[in-house]
Design a protein around this motif. Structure first.
Motif, PDB file in Angstrom:
ATOM      1  N   ARG A   1       1.013  -1.547   0.569  1.00  0.00           N
ATOM      2  CA  ARG A   1      -0.286  -0.239   0.030  1.00  0.00           C
ATOM      3  C   ARG A   1       1.486   1.265  -0.252  1.00  0.00           C
ATOM      4  NH1 ARG A   1      -5.235   1.481  -1.177  1.00  0.00           N
ATOM      5  NH2 ARG A   1      -5.591   2.233   1.116  1.00  0.00           N
ATOM      6  N   PRO A   2       1.654   1.610  -1.389  1.00  0.00           N
ATOM      7  CA  PRO A   2       2.187   2.881  -1.044  1.00  0.00           C
ATOM      8  C   PRO A   2       1.911   3.887  -1.085  1.00  0.00           C
ATOM      9  CG  PRO A   2       2.637   1.040  -3.047  1.00  0.00           C
ATOM     10  CD  PRO A   2       1.790   0.802  -2.054  1.00  0.00           C
ATOM     11  N   ALA A   3       2.570   4.878  -0.650  1.00  0.00           N
ATOM     12  CA  ALA A   3       1.851   6.130  -1.430  1.00  0.00           C
ATOM     13  C   ALA A   3       2.027   6.554  -2.454  1.00  0.00           C
ATOM     14  CB  ALA A   3       2.249   7.693  -0.337  1.00  0.00           C
ATOM     15  N   VAL A   4       1.932   7.515  -3.316  1.00  0.00           N
ATOM     16  CA  VAL A   4       2.487   7.746  -4.343  1.00  0.00           C
ATOM     17  C   VAL A   4       2.183   8.689  -5.243  1.00  0.00           C
ATOM     18  CG1 VAL A   4       1.611   7.110  -7.146  1.00  0.00           C
ATOM     19  CG2 VAL A   4       0.663   5.361  -5.640  1.00  0.00           C
ATOM     20  N   VAL A   5       3.563   9.410  -5.201  1.00  0.00           N
ATOM     21  CA  VAL A   5       3.323  10.921  -5.822  1.00  0.00           C
ATOM     22  C   VAL A   5       3.870  10.864  -7.467  1.00  0.00           C
ATOM     23  CG1 VAL A   5       5.046  12.783  -6.218  1.00  0.00           C
ATOM     24  CG2 VAL A   5       4.441  11.229  -3.924  1.00  0.00           C
TER      25      VAL A   5
ATOM     26  N   VAL B   1      -8.858   7.658  -0.891  1.00  0.00           N
ATOM     27  CA  VAL B   1      -7.933   7.653  -0.749  1.00  0.00           C
ATOM     28  C   VAL B   1      -7.392   8.995  -0.059  1.00  0.00           C
ATOM     29  CG1 VAL B   1      -6.720   5.874  -1.355  1.00  0.00           C
ATOM     30  CG2 VAL B   1      -6.309   7.817  -2.224  1.00  0.00           C
ATOM     31  N   PRO B   2      -6.796   9.736   0.517  1.00  0.00           N
ATOM     32  CA  PRO B   2      -6.537  10.910   0.678  1.00  0.00           C
ATOM     33  C   PRO B   2      -5.336  11.971  -0.862  1.00  0.00           C
ATOM     34  CG  PRO B   2      -5.463   9.980   3.073  1.00  0.00           C
ATOM     35  CD  PRO B   2      -6.546   9.532   2.139  1.00  0.00           C
ATOM     36  N   VAL B   3      -5.910  13.222  -0.717  1.00  0.00           N
ATOM     37  CA  VAL B   3      -5.199  13.271  -2.338  1.00  0.00           C
ATOM     38  C   VAL B   3      -4.968  15.075  -1.539  1.00  0.00           C
ATOM     39  CG1 VAL B   3      -5.107  13.766  -4.727  1.00  0.00           C
ATOM     40  CG2 VAL B   3      -6.361  12.131  -3.897  1.00  0.00           C
ATOM     41  N   ASP B   4      -3.954  15.312  -1.644  1.00  0.00           N
ATOM     42  CA  ASP B   4      -2.901  16.449  -1.599  1.00  0.00           C
ATOM     43  C   ASP B   4      -2.634  16.975  -3.132  1.00  0.00           C
ATOM     44  OD1 ASP B   4      -2.596  17.426   1.937  1.00  0.00           O
ATOM     45  OD2 ASP B   4      -1.865  15.583   1.280  1.00  0.00           O
ATOM     46  N   LEU B   5      -3.410  18.235  -2.919  1.00  0.00           N
ATOM     47  CA  LEU B   5      -2.878  18.362  -4.593  1.00  0.00           C
ATOM     48  C   LEU B   5      -2.072  20.496  -4.407  1.00  0.00           C
ATOM     49  CD1 LEU B   5      -6.588  19.210  -5.666  1.00  0.00           C
ATOM     50  CD2 LEU B   5      -4.670  17.236  -6.055  1.00  0.00           C
ATOM     51  N   TRP B   6      -0.843  20.417  -5.169  1.00  0.00           N
ATOM     52  CA  TRP B   6       0.027  20.759  -5.135  1.00  0.00           C
ATOM     53  C   TRP B   6       0.358  22.078  -6.245  1.00  0.00           C
ATOM     54  CZ3 TRP B   6       2.446  22.159   0.131  1.00  0.00           C
ATOM     55  CH2 TRP B   6       3.036  21.423   0.997  1.00  0.00           C
TER      56      TRP B   6
ATOM     57  N   ALA C   1      -7.657   5.195  -6.955  1.00  0.00           N
ATOM     58  CA  ALA C   1      -8.713   4.132  -7.920  1.00  0.00           C
ATOM     59  C   ALA C   1      -8.716   3.062  -8.329  1.00  0.00           C
ATOM     60  CB  ALA C   1      -9.254   4.347  -9.446  1.00  0.00           C
ATOM     61  N   ALA C   2      -7.798   2.246  -8.114  1.00  0.00           N
ATOM     62  CA  ALA C   2      -7.251   0.941  -8.275  1.00  0.00           C
ATOM     63  C   ALA C   2      -7.771   0.200  -7.183  1.00  0.00           C
ATOM     64  CB  ALA C   2      -6.047   0.430  -9.042  1.00  0.00           C
ATOM     65  N   GLY C   3      -7.054   1.016  -5.981  1.00  0.00           N
ATOM     66  CA  GLY C   3      -6.975   0.339  -4.432  1.00  0.00           C
ATOM     67  C   GLY C   3      -5.450   0.557  -4.281  1.00  0.00           C
ATOM     68  N   VAL C   4      -4.521   0.454  -4.724  1.00  0.00           N
ATOM     69  CA  VAL C   4      -3.343  -0.136  -4.902  1.00  0.00           C
ATOM     70  C   VAL C   4      -1.734   1.380  -4.160  1.00  0.00           C
ATOM     71  CG1 VAL C   4      -1.097   0.664  -6.010  1.00  0.00           C
ATOM     72  CG2 VAL C   4      -2.907  -0.773  -7.581  1.00  0.00           C
ATOM     73  N   ALA C   5      -3.033   2.745  -4.065  1.00  0.00           N
ATOM     74  CA  ALA C   5      -2.192   3.597  -3.248  1.00  0.00           C
ATOM     75  C   ALA C   5      -3.301   4.057  -2.246  1.00  0.00           C
ATOM     76  CB  ALA C   5      -2.276   4.859  -4.251  1.00  0.00           C
ATOM     77  N   SER C   6      -2.211   4.369  -0.732  1.00  0.00           N
ATOM     78  CA  SER C   6      -2.689   4.952   0.771  1.00  0.00           C
ATOM     79  C   SER C   6      -2.953   5.777   0.502  1.00  0.00           C
ATOM     80  CB  SER C   6      -2.078   4.269   1.640  1.00  0.00           C
ATOM     81  OG  SER C   6      -0.939   4.384   1.224  1.00  0.00           O
ATOM     82  N   ALA C   7      -2.197   6.895  -0.336  1.00  0.00           N
ATOM     83  CA  ALA C   7      -2.662   7.843  -0.155  1.00  0.00           C
ATOM     84  C   ALA C   7      -1.987   8.858  -1.462  1.00  0.00           C
ATOM     85  CB  ALA C   7      -2.337   8.984   1.223  1.00  0.00           C
TER      86      ALA C   7
ATOM     87  N   ARG D   1       6.215  14.828   4.048  1.00  0.00           N
ATOM     88  CA  ARG D   1       5.767  14.766   5.123  1.00  0.00           C
ATOM     89  C   ARG D   1       4.500  15.290   5.099  1.00  0.00           C
ATOM     90  NH1 ARG D   1       7.966  19.337   5.653  1.00  0.00           N
ATOM     91  NH2 ARG D   1       9.998  18.590   7.070  1.00  0.00           N
ATOM     92  N   GLU D   2       3.531  16.348   4.349  1.00  0.00           N
ATOM     93  CA  GLU D   2       2.040  15.278   4.079  1.00  0.00           C
ATOM     94  C   GLU D   2       1.372  14.433   3.794  1.00  0.00           C
ATOM     95  OE1 GLU D   2      -0.212  17.858   5.420  1.00  0.00           O
ATOM     96  OE2 GLU D   2       1.421  19.227   6.150  1.00  0.00           O
ATOM     97  N   LEU D   3       2.727  13.822   3.156  1.00  0.00           N
ATOM     98  CA  LEU D   3       1.530  12.886   2.157  1.00  0.00           C
ATOM     99  C   LEU D   3       1.933  11.706   3.220  1.00  0.00           C
ATOM    100  CD1 LEU D   3       0.794  11.015  -0.789  1.00  0.00           C
ATOM    101  CD2 LEU D   3       3.634  10.808  -1.095  1.00  0.00           C
ATOM    102  N   THR D   4       3.560  11.770   3.549  1.00  0.00           N
ATOM    103  CA  THR D   4       3.431  10.516   4.300  1.00  0.00           C
ATOM    104  C   THR D   4       3.120  10.516   5.158  1.00  0.00           C
ATOM    105  OG1 THR D   4       5.298  11.029   5.270  1.00  0.00           O
ATOM    106  CG2 THR D   4       5.319   9.611   3.166  1.00  0.00           C
ATOM    107  N   SER D   5       2.404  11.356   6.108  1.00  0.00           N
ATOM    108  CA  SER D   5       1.959  11.612   7.492  1.00  0.00           C
ATOM    109  C   SER D   5       0.488  10.905   7.124  1.00  0.00           C
ATOM    110  CB  SER D   5       1.218  13.146   8.275  1.00  0.00           C
ATOM    111  OG  SER D   5       0.554  13.540   8.848  1.00  0.00           O
ATOM    112  N   ARG D   6      -0.734  12.087   6.641  1.00  0.00           N
ATOM    113  CA  ARG D   6      -1.907  11.086   5.573  1.00  0.00           C
ATOM    114  C   ARG D   6      -2.039   9.197   5.768  1.00  0.00           C
ATOM    115  NH1 ARG D   6      -5.176  15.069   1.877  1.00  0.00           N
ATOM    116  NH2 ARG D   6      -6.838  14.165   3.233  1.00  0.00           N
ATOM    117  N   ALA D   7      -0.828   8.620   5.057  1.00  0.00           N
ATOM    118  CA  ALA D   7      -0.820   7.699   4.225  1.00  0.00           C
ATOM    119  C   ALA D   7      -0.411   6.773   5.768  1.00  0.00           C
ATOM    120  CB  ALA D   7       0.361   7.089   3.496  1.00  0.00           C
ATOM    121  N   ARG D   8       0.285   7.144   6.365  1.00  0.00           N
ATOM    122  CA  ARG D   8       0.822   6.433   7.502  1.00  0.00           C
ATOM    123  C   ARG D   8      -0.890   6.137   8.641  1.00  0.00           C
ATOM    124  NH1 ARG D   8       6.749   8.763   7.531  1.00  0.00           N
ATOM    125  NH2 ARG D   8       7.158   6.424   7.553  1.00  0.00           N
ATOM    126  N   ARG D   9      -1.817   7.105   9.072  1.00  0.00           N
ATOM    127  CA  ARG D   9      -2.835   7.042   9.954  1.00  0.00           C
ATOM    128  C   ARG D   9      -3.653   6.301   8.758  1.00  0.00           C
ATOM    129  NH1 ARG D   9      -1.950  12.591   9.908  1.00  0.00           N
ATOM    130  NH2 ARG D   9      -4.000  13.289   8.317  1.00  0.00           N
TER     131      ARG D   9
END
Length: 288
Positions: free
Chosen positions: A93-97, A227-232, A111-117, A279-287
């Motif tokens: 369940r990796p996070a993805v950038v 999953v949570p998504v951060d838009l930068w 969308a496919a359930g592969v990513a945690s955030a 930092r934001e990505l991994t914080s959300r993914a780890r939760r």
């Protein structure tokens, strides 16, 4: 600040259908896995945040999409096919950038359930969505319409156009001064050019397929991404193939999104703000 370094590890995964999927890594081997979907035509050789990945305990894995760099071609592939390729890496369940044209590929993983955030950075939006019917600049509108009317013809045109030098010049010449200050640093320019040269080593077909997938309607509903998504986005990002409204529509469509608009940044904020993104990505993914 160190924006880029050479990969710490390189490797290839053999997929169930026999294709090779090439990747590069930075950070600790046992770190939190973050998959990187690079920009248009890039290979795995250009990463980001070499100091941040170690400070945050991140295992950053940049992956060549099919037909780019060291990854075997897969004619006719789709965005969901890419998610299955990432799944085959065996990461938990990796996070993805997703950067620039890598954005739809990152969201496809979600969308496919592969990513945690997911973090979308200067991301290419779903430009064929009706919300942008009247918002695109004429050149981009023409490309979106061409893909809709004749996807095979558009793909052939993109393959003939795309090469390492044209992609580099588009990034540098079309960007604001704040981006050129990053892209033209000697160590960054060397890494960027190498990533593009590797990306186009097999020709332009891989880039062309990616571009068709970006400019067509996406085969998943952004509204269903769970999953949570951060838009930068940078306020000075002038790339017309990123997002007409710098992610505002995308934020409204996603169920769990946070939009970070940095007024003085350009499209290259992935490198200038790498620590914040990770930092934001991994914080959300780890939760999760």
């Amino acid at each position: 600040m160190m924006f880029v370094t050479d990969p710490e590890r390189l490797g290839t995964t053999r997929l169930p259908d026999g294709r090779a999927l090439a990747w590069a890594e930075w950070g600790p081997r046992d770190g939190f896995p973050v998959v990187f979907c690079p920009g248009a035509g890039w290979s795995r050789w250009l990463g980001f945040g070499p100091d941040a990945v170690h400070a945050l305990g991140v295992r950053l894995v940049s992956v060549d999409r099919p037909g780019l760099g060291g990854s075997d071609p897969s004619p006719g592939r789709t965005l969901p096919d890419w998610a299955e390729d990432v799944r085959a890496l065996g990461l938990d369940r990796p996070a993805v950038v997703g950067f620039s044209q890598g954005a739809p590929f990152a969201l496809a993983c979600a969308a496919a359930g592969v990513a945690s955030a997911v973090a979308v950075v200067s991301g290419g939006d779903e430009l064929a969505h009706p919300a942008f019917a009247d918002a695109l600049v004429p050149d981009v509108r023409r490309l979106v319409d061409l893909v809709a009317a004749d996807p095979a013809g558009a793909e052939a045109d993109f393959a003939a156009f795309g090469n390492a030098d044209s992609m580099f010049r588009m990034s540098v010449d079309g960007g604001p001064d704040v981006d050129r200050e990053v892209y033209l640093r000697p160590e960054f320019e060397k890494a960027f050019r190498r990533a593009l040269e590797e990306g186009f080593a097999r020709g332009g077909a891989g880039y062309a397929r990616d571009t068709v997938l970006h400019l067509a309607r996406w085969p998943f509903r952004v509204e269903d991404v769970a999953v949570p998504v951060d838009l930068w986005y940078g306020g000075r990002d002038a790339n017309p193939t990123h997002s007409p409204d710098l992610g505002a529509t995308l934020e409204r469509r996603l169920p769990d999104a946070r939009r970070h608009l940095l007024p003085e940044a350009g499209g290259g904020l992935l490198w200038t703000r790498a620590g914040d993104v990770l930092r934001e990505l991994t914080s959300r993914a780890r939760r999760r």
